[in-house]
Write a protein that holds these residues in place. Structure first.
Motif, mmCIF file in Angstrom:
data_model
loop_
_atom_site.group_PDB
_atom_site.id
_atom_site.type_symbol
_atom_site.label_atom_id
_atom_site.label_comp_id
_atom_site.label_asym_id
_atom_site.label_seq_id
_atom_site.Cartn_x
_atom_site.Cartn_y
_atom_site.Cartn_z
ATOM 1 N N VAL A 66 10.195 2.154 -2.947
ATOM 2 C CA VAL A 66 11.126 1.261 -2.511
ATOM 3 C C VAL A 66 11.212 0.917 -1.309
ATOM 4 O O VAL A 66 11.148 -0.242 -0.469
ATOM 5 N N GLN A 67 10.928 2.214 -0.443
ATOM 6 C CA GLN A 67 11.004 2.039 1.153
ATOM 7 C C GLN A 67 9.787 1.253 1.489
ATOM 8 O O GLN A 67 10.165 0.463 2.477
ATOM 9 N N ALA A 68 8.584 1.777 1.031
ATOM 10 C CA ALA A 68 7.131 0.881 1.505
ATOM 11 C C ALA A 68 7.381 -0.684 1.271
ATOM 12 O O ALA A 68 7.014 -1.361 2.024
ATOM 13 N N LEU A 69 7.909 -0.896 -0.049
ATOM 14 C CA LEU A 69 8.201 -2.109 -0.464
ATOM 15 C C LEU A 69 9.122 -2.950 0.699
ATOM 16 O O LEU A 69 8.868 -4.137 1.034
ATOM 17 N N ALA A 70 10.235 -2.469 0.973
ATOM 18 C CA ALA A 70 11.006 -3.223 1.934
ATOM 19 C C ALA A 70 10.484 -3.318 3.364
ATOM 20 O O ALA A 70 10.496 -4.464 3.748
ATOM 21 N N ARG A 71 9.489 -2.177 3.888
ATOM 22 C CA ARG A 71 8.756 -2.572 4.981
ATOM 23 C C ARG A 71 7.813 -3.727 4.909
ATOM 24 O O ARG A 71 7.754 -4.471 5.649
ATOM 25 N N THR A 97 -3.058 -5.136 -0.960
ATOM 26 C CA THR A 97 -3.663 -6.281 -1.140
ATOM 27 C C THR A 97 -2.513 -7.397 -1.668
ATOM 28 O O THR A 97 -1.365 -6.977 -2.176
ATOM 29 N N PRO A 98 -2.817 -8.632 -1.454
ATOM 30 C CA PRO A 98 -1.822 -9.806 -2.039
ATOM 31 C C PRO A 98 -1.370 -9.189 -3.436
ATOM 32 O O PRO A 98 -0.241 -9.283 -4.055
ATOM 33 N N GLY A 99 -2.549 -9.083 -4.328
ATOM 34 C CA GLY A 99 -2.122 -8.920 -5.824
ATOM 35 C C GLY A 99 -1.459 -7.565 -6.211
ATOM 36 O O GLY A 99 -0.463 -7.311 -6.993
ATOM 37 N N LEU A 100 -1.811 -6.531 -5.102
ATOM 38 C CA LEU A 100 -0.711 -5.338 -5.309
ATOM 39 C C LEU A 100 0.806 -5.582 -4.725
ATOM 40 O O LEU A 100 1.644 -5.127 -5.509
ATOM 41 N N TYR A 101 0.829 -6.395 -3.907
ATOM 42 C CA TYR A 101 2.186 -6.631 -3.386
ATOM 43 C C TYR A 101 2.887 -7.423 -4.247
ATOM 44 O O TYR A 101 4.116 -7.050 -4.721
ATOM 45 N N GLY A 102 2.112 -8.452 -5.108
ATOM 46 C CA GLY A 102 2.984 -9.115 -6.061
ATOM 47 C C GLY A 102 3.150 -8.211 -7.277
ATOM 48 O O GLY A 102 4.368 -8.422 -7.838
ATOM 49 N N MET A 103 2.456 -7.163 -7.745
ATOM 50 C CA MET A 103 2.857 -6.463 -8.545
ATOM 51 C C MET A 103 4.096 -5.672 -8.387
ATOM 52 O O MET A 103 4.846 -5.264 -9.148
ATOM 53 N N LEU A 104 3.814 -4.868 -6.940
ATOM 54 C CA LEU A 104 5.224 -4.064 -6.718
ATOM 55 C C LEU A 104 6.318 -5.097 -6.737
ATOM 56 O O LEU A 104 7.608 -4.366 -7.114
ATOM 57 N N GLN A 105 6.594 -6.237 -6.294
ATOM 58 C CA GLN A 105 7.509 -6.892 -6.276
ATOM 59 C C GLN A 105 8.134 -7.154 -7.939
ATOM 60 O O GLN A 105 9.331 -7.127 -8.123
ATOM 61 N N VAL A 106 7.089 -7.549 -8.871
ATOM 62 C CA VAL A 106 7.629 -7.435 -10.056
ATOM 63 C C VAL A 106 8.192 -6.277 -10.779
ATOM 64 O O VAL A 106 9.201 -6.395 -11.442
ATOM 65 N N CYS A 134 6.737 2.457 -19.287
ATOM 66 C CA CYS A 134 7.763 1.694 -18.679
ATOM 67 C C CYS A 134 7.302 1.942 -17.069
ATOM 68 O O CYS A 134 6.968 3.242 -16.500
ATOM 69 N N LEU A 135 7.530 0.915 -16.166
ATOM 70 C CA LEU A 135 6.814 1.079 -14.938
ATOM 71 C C LEU A 135 8.215 1.133 -13.958
ATOM 72 O O LEU A 135 9.337 0.210 -14.270
ATOM 73 N N HIS A 136 8.376 2.053 -12.837
ATOM 74 C CA HIS A 136 9.497 1.990 -12.314
ATOM 75 C C HIS A 136 9.108 2.570 -10.725
ATOM 76 O O HIS A 136 7.959 3.305 -10.466
ATOM 77 N N MET A 137 9.684 1.902 -9.791
ATOM 78 C CA MET A 137 9.533 2.069 -8.383
ATOM 79 C C MET A 137 9.871 3.558 -8.009
ATOM 80 O O MET A 137 10.789 3.995 -8.571
ATOM 81 N N THR A 138 9.156 4.237 -7.130
ATOM 82 C CA THR A 138 9.693 5.677 -6.398
ATOM 83 C C THR A 138 10.330 5.355 -5.580
ATOM 84 O O THR A 138 10.386 4.355 -4.829
ATOM 85 N N PRO A 139 11.252 6.328 -4.993
ATOM 86 C CA PRO A 139 11.893 6.160 -3.663
ATOM 87 C C PRO A 139 10.970 5.847 -2.567
ATOM 88 O O PRO A 139 11.433 4.867 -1.934
ATOM 89 N N PRO A 140 9.911 6.287 -2.237
ATOM 90 C CA PRO A 140 8.985 6.077 -1.185
ATOM 91 C C PRO A 140 8.318 4.676 -1.498
ATOM 92 O O PRO A 140 8.180 4.116 -0.437
#
Length: 166
Positions: A117-122, A51-60, A109-115
Motif C-alpha cells: 500500500v505504501q509503495a503503491l501510494a509512492r 513495469t506498466p503492467g505490474l503497476y496496473g495490476m497493483l492498482q486493480v 484471493c489477492l490482497h495488498m500488504t502494508p508495504p
C-alpha cells in the motif's frame, strides 16, 4: 543482409518511409504506447522496479481486495496461465499476499500488504507526474478527448466484462 545493432544513424531515419501504415490508426497507437512505456521505464521502472503492467495490476488489486487471480487476468486482459508468474513477482516483492479463498480452496484471493500500500501510494505520485510530463503537449481538453476516443476503441474490442469500472 546486414544486421544493424543499436540505433540507426539519424541520416538513416531521415530517409525512412513507413508506407501505407503511416495512415493506419493501429500504427500510431502502437507508437504512442511505445513512447509512453519508454518514458515510464525511464522514470518509474528505473526508480521503483515496476513495469506498466505490474503497476496496473497493483492498482486493480488495491482497488478490489480479495480479487481472484482469474478475475485479475480478465480485468487486465492477460492470459490466465501467465498471471501466476506476475502474481509471484508481486508477492516476491512483498507488495501483495495470496490467500486461499475461505469458500473455495482452489481459488486464491489477492490482497495488498502494508508495504505494498505504501509503495503503491509512492508509485502513484510518480506515475501522475510522469503522465503529466508525457501529455504536456496536449491541453487538458485534448487529453480528455483523446482518452475518451481511446476508450471507445478498446471497449468495442474488449472481452472485459461490462461491469468493470475505472
Amino acid at each position: 543482409m546486414r544486421k544493424h545493432r543499436g540505433k540507426p544513424a539519424n541520416s538513416d531515419l531521415a530517409e525512412l518511409v513507413h508506407g501505407s501504415m503511416a495512415g493506419e490508426l493501429g500504427f500510431h497507437l502502437r507508437r504512442g504506447q511505445i513512447a509512453a512505456f519508454r518514458q515510464f521505464a525511464r522514470t518509474i521502472t528505473t526508480t521503483e522496479g515496476v513495469t506498466p503492467g505490474l503497476y496496473g495490476m497493483l492498482q486493480v488489486i488495491a482497488n478490489n481486495p480479495g480479487l481472484s487471480q482469474s478475475a485479475l487476468a480478465v480485468a487486465m486482459d492477460v492470459d490466465r496461465s501467465s498471471i501466476v508468474k506476475v502474481v509471484n513477482q508481486l508477492e516476491e516483492k512483498g507488495l501483495i499476499v495470496r490467500d486461499t479463498s475461505p469458500t473455495d480452496r482452489r481459488r486464491y484471493c489477492l490482497h495488498m500488504t502494508p508495504p505494498g500500500v505504501q509503495a503503491l501510494a509512492r508509485i502513484e505520485q510518480a506515475v501522475m507526474r510522469q503522465d503529466q510530463d508525457f501529455s504536456a503537449r496536449l491541453s487538458d481538453a485534448e487529453r480528455g478527448t483523446l482518452i475518451g476516443l481511446l476508450k471507445r476503441l478498446y471497449r468495442q474490442d474488449s472481452e472485459t466484462p461490462a461491469n468493470v469500472r475505472e
